[in-house]
Design an enzyme around this catalytic site. Structure first.
Site: not given
Length: 408
Positions: A213-215
């Protein structure tokens, strides 16, 4: 600017155990910019004093038709003429009956009868009283007369048992009122428009407990959804799982993966006027996620994942747009303008919102942002570091000036 800013709101409080909740309703309305005045029935003063309402609103509280603070004005007519929106909270069975029959035997009911402002009724009573045919008939009459009635909540009643008739919580009341006001305001800039917003970071499963995923926190997308709703739009928010509270007044659809997001966005895109792709979509996903947790191998310190590209949702939708105005986002860490201009051309969007997430106060997780707005043939505009709510407003206003308003 809030839909409530400087709006003249008269709150009529009748006598019931829930009368104290009217104070929080008033406080929430005032916090959003409303000017509030209060009229109390005689029974309401048995539950809570006029001084409490007067201290909160910093306005005289109307309790008696014959108290003439200004001899040049009739009390109930002056308040009725001042009113732009009237809220009856809590509305007891007695008050509802009086209003339904057009009775005017005290300052509260004479003010209700005298005003031409929209009226919003928030009933609260015992469940048996609510179900009584007389009350059912009276509420139906209010609706037929053009008043707006909020369905009572179900929960513990003052009598000690559970049933319908409980006053909804103040936050829910104000959210409902806000929706009603927005829908009634035909001159709002996005009135009649359907706005589709995506938010959050997609997740691509590696195994049942791990994912790529990402932030992204989803805050920017949620701010845009709220801003679009406040500007009068019908809003659909497609979001990945986040820690954020679901915005009231918008259709909410939850997804997890890029593939799920693609399915839902494609389905809604056909009837959309403005698409805002604020979600941070994973560029890659595992080729073959496994069904069981991958265990650490004692004889091998390395794990190799084979990844494949996900569909470029923004590019795919923009390539097939017809009446839609498409807004994309570009999070960069270097060469912001050059990378953003390349993305603008490659993805054929109408407006690109680019930000340098390596800068302090900009991008993921925070409550502020700074963006550069790019459109084909227009000079890029860079904002100051502002709250994400202010950035959301700026993005939508820019979209309207650059063609979103004219696309049907």
């Amino acid at each position: 600017m809030s839909i409530w800013t400087d709006r003249h709101v008269t709150v009529v409080v009748s006598g019931g155990i829930a009368s104290y909740k009217a104070l929080t309703v008033i406080r929430l309305l005032m916090k959003q910019g409303a000017q509030v005045r209060v009229a109390l029935t005689a029974h309401a003063t048995e539950f809570i004093t006029p001084l409490t309402f007067q201290t909160l609103t910093q306005q005289p509280v109307v309790t008696d038709e014959f108290t003439m603070t200004d001899p040049t004005h009739v009390v109930h007519v002056a308040l009725a003429d001042w009113t732009e929106l009237m809220v009856l909270v809590p509305a007891t069975a007695n008050l509802i009956a009086k209003v339904a029959q057009g009775l005017a035997d005290d300052v509260a009911t004479t003010t209700i009868l005298a005003t031409t402002a929209p009226k919003y009724v928030i009933p609260a009573m015992n469940s048996h009283m609510l179900a009584n045919p007389a009350t059912v008939r009276n509420i139906a009459q209010l609706t037929a007369d053009g008043l707006h009635v909020l369905q009572p909540a179900t929960g513990m009643l003052a009598e000690g048992y559970r049933g319908q008739g409980r006053l909804p919580e103040p936050e829910a009341i104000v959210a409902w009122l806000t929706d009603q006001v927005i829908d009634a305001e035909s001159d709002l800039p996005l009135h009649g428009k359907k706005v589709l917003v995506t938010a959050g970071g997609t997740r691509e499963m590696i195994d049942p407990v791990r994912y790529i995923s990402n932030r992204s926190s989803g805050k920017m997308g949620y701010a845009i959804a709220l801003a679009a709703r406040a500007m009068g739009a019908q809003v659909t928010l497609i979001s990945t799982p986040t820690a954020l509270k679901r915005p009231h007044g918008v259709e909410y659809i939850q997804v997890t993966t890029a593939a799920e997001l693609l399915t839902q966005v494609t389905k809604a895109f056909v009837t959309t006027d403005i698409l805002v792709m604020a979600a941070a979509v994973s560029d890659y996903r595992p080729v073959a996620p496994v069904d069981q947790k991958i265990k650490k191998q004692a004889d091998d310190a390395h794990l190799t994942l084979q990844l494949t590209e996900t569909t470029d949702i923004l590019k795919a939708l923009a390539a097939h747009k017809q009446q839609q105005f498409v807004i994309g986002f570009a999070a960069e860490t270097q060469n912001l303008l050059a990378n953003a201009e390349q993305k603008l051309a490659a993805k054929k969007v109408d407006l690109l919102v680019a930000n340098d997430v390596s800068q302090p106060g900009v991008g993921f997780n925070g409550d502020t942002n700074q963006v550069t707005l790019l459109s084909p043939g227009a000079t890029p505009v860079t904002t100051a570091v502002l709250s994400k709510a202010a950035i959301a407003q700026k993005v939508l206003e820019t979209a309207l000036t650059r063609g979103a308003a004219g696309k049907k």
